[in-house]
Scaffold this motif. Structure first.
Motif, PDB file in Angstrom:
ATOM      1  N   ILE A  21      53.278  17.249 -61.486  1.00 48.14           N
ATOM      2  CA  ILE A  21      52.322  16.184 -61.221  1.00 48.14           C
ATOM      3  C   ILE A  21      51.586  15.912 -62.522  1.00 48.14           C
ATOM      4  N   VAL A  22      51.581  14.670 -62.957  1.00 46.72           N
ATOM      5  CA  VAL A  22      50.937  14.303 -64.209  1.00 46.72           C
ATOM      6  C   VAL A  22      49.669  13.519 -63.897  1.00 46.72           C
ATOM      7  N   ILE A  23      48.601  13.896 -64.568  1.00 46.32           N
ATOM      8  CA  ILE A  23      47.340  13.169 -64.469  1.00 46.32           C
ATOM      9  C   ILE A  23      47.105  12.534 -65.821  1.00 46.32           C
ATOM     10  N   THR A  24      46.970  11.225 -65.830  1.00 43.44           N
ATOM     11  CA  THR A  24      46.814  10.503 -67.077  1.00 43.44           C
ATOM     12  C   THR A  24      45.549   9.656 -67.020  1.00 43.44           C
ATOM     13  N   LYS A  64      39.881  14.480 -66.759  1.00 42.79           N
ATOM     14  CA  LYS A  64      41.174  15.138 -66.532  1.00 42.79           C
ATOM     15  C   LYS A  64      41.075  16.655 -66.716  1.00 42.79           C
ATOM     16  N   THR A  65      40.509  17.089 -67.828  1.00 41.41           N
ATOM     17  CA  THR A  65      40.354  18.521 -68.086  1.00 41.41           C
ATOM     18  C   THR A  65      39.386  19.142 -67.086  1.00 41.41           C
ATOM     19  N   THR A 100      47.712  14.450 -69.516  1.00 40.70           N
ATOM     20  CA  THR A 100      48.041  13.791 -70.776  1.00 40.70           C
ATOM     21  C   THR A 100      47.464  12.383 -70.759  1.00 40.70           C
ATOM     22  N   HIS A 101      47.189  11.849 -71.926  1.00 40.84           N
ATOM     23  CA  HIS A 101      46.845  10.430 -71.998  1.00 40.84           C
ATOM     24  C   HIS A 101      48.055   9.630 -72.473  1.00 40.84           C
ATOM     25  N   ASN A 102      49.180  10.295 -72.683  1.00 41.10           N
ATOM     26  CA  ASN A 102      50.397   9.666 -73.196  1.00 41.10           C
ATOM     27  C   ASN A 102      51.289   9.230 -72.033  1.00 41.10           C
ATOM     28  N   ILE A 103      51.448   7.930 -71.855  1.00 38.80           N
ATOM     29  CA  ILE A 103      52.219   7.382 -70.739  1.00 38.80           C
ATOM     30  C   ILE A 103      53.689   7.775 -70.835  1.00 38.80           C
ATOM     31  N   GLY A 113      56.899  13.545 -65.199  1.00 39.45           N
ATOM     32  CA  GLY A 113      56.245  13.572 -63.901  1.00 39.45           C
ATOM     33  C   GLY A 113      57.109  13.164 -62.720  1.00 39.45           C
ATOM     34  N   HIS A 114      57.048  13.970 -61.653  1.00 38.75           N
ATOM     35  CA  HIS A 114      57.585  13.529 -60.367  1.00 38.75           C
ATOM     36  C   HIS A 114      56.569  12.606 -59.699  1.00 38.75           C
ATOM     37  N   TYR A 115      55.284  12.916 -59.921  1.00 38.44           N
ATOM     38  CA  TYR A 115      54.178  12.102 -59.426  1.00 38.44           C
ATOM     39  C   TYR A 115      53.228  11.883 -60.595  1.00 38.44           C
ATOM     40  N   ILE A 116      52.679  10.680 -60.679  1.00 34.81           N
ATOM     41  CA  ILE A 116      51.733  10.357 -61.754  1.00 34.81           C
ATOM     42  C   ILE A 116      50.473   9.774 -61.114  1.00 34.81           C
ATOM     43  N   TYR A 117      49.328  10.390 -61.452  1.00 34.29           N
ATOM     44  CA  TYR A 117      48.041   9.875 -61.035  1.00 34.29           C
ATOM     45  C   TYR A 117      47.325   9.362 -62.278  1.00 34.29           C
ATOM     46  N   LYS A 118      46.809   8.129 -62.191  1.00 34.76           N
ATOM     47  CA  LYS A 118      46.057   7.563 -63.319  1.00 34.76           C
ATOM     48  C   LYS A 118      44.579   7.568 -62.959  1.00 34.76           C
ATOM     49  N   MET A 119      43.787   8.222 -63.802  1.00 30.84           N
ATOM     50  CA  MET A 119      42.343   8.241 -63.597  1.00 30.84           C
ATOM     51  C   MET A 119      41.705   7.196 -64.495  1.00 30.84           C
ATOM     52  N   GLU A 120      40.686   6.533 -63.956  1.00 34.93           N
ATOM     53  CA  GLU A 120      39.976   5.510 -64.729  1.00 34.93           C
ATOM     54  C   GLU A 120      38.483   5.752 -64.668  1.00 34.93           C
TER      55      GLU A 120
END
Length: 193
Positions: free
Chosen positions: A24-27, A34-35, A176-179, A186-193
């Protein structure tokens, strides 16, 4: 979950699920939390409201953590840095086999007796990955694990990471901040804003 730093609200009623045995990737941009989220999940940060719930089949909720910095112990060799986290878990011979296995996977077996000061930045990142995977954990947390690497080295280490993950399929939460990294890993990607 809600989290504040003084007057600054980081999370307000955050609700998120992480599927087991997936990457799971959090970007998102710097400073978005994120951290902080990784630190809450791991129990490093306990100053929040809400709760982190683990499914019953996760078991011991043990974590491996690849931090943004390498965090290698400077007076220990590559081998000893990995052994340091395994000593309480394994007998000496089994520990040796596991360390050698992961050092081979990250192409550092020949460098096992070097101290961190003799390693390049990419080699240090690979030691950190080997150490995190060697430690028997349920969940692997990774905070910008490829930060500061040139593109060729990043691709090589990402390939090594996927090879290791395919062998044991831990639940991985990677920040990561790298798309590009997010899309590749990532199997799943969550984007935080």
């Amino acid at each position: 979950m809600c989290k504040r730093y003084g007057d600054k609200r980081i999370f307000n009623n955050l609700n998120i699920d992480f599927p087991k045995n997936k990457i799971i990737v959090i970007t998102g941009p710097s400073g978005v939390g994120k951290t902080t989220l990784l630190n809450i999940i791991s129990g490093i940060d306990k100053e929040y409201t809400g709760q982190v719930i683990f499914s019953k089949d996760i078991g011991s909720e043990k974590f491996s953590y690849v931090f943004q910095e390498d965090r290698l112990i400077p007076w220990l060799t590559v081998y000893e840095n990995i052994a340091f986290v395994l000593k309480s878990q394994l007998q000496k011979e089994e520990m040796k086999q596991i360390i050698h296995k992961y050092l081979r996977l990250v192409n550092l077996y020949e460098d096992k007796n070097l101290l961190p000061k003799a390693l390049s930045g990419g080699m240090k990142r690979r030691v950190a990955l080997a150490r995190a995977f060697a430690y028997e954990s349920d969940i692997l947390l990774m905070d910008e694990p490829f930060k500061g690497l040139d593109n060729d080295l990043k691709k090589q280490i990402m390939d090594e990471f996927l090879q290791i993950w395919n062998e044991n399929k831990k639940t991985v939460i990677l920040v990561t901040h790298n798309i590009e990294e997010a899309e590749v890993l990532g199997h799943y990607i969550y984007k935080m804003e």
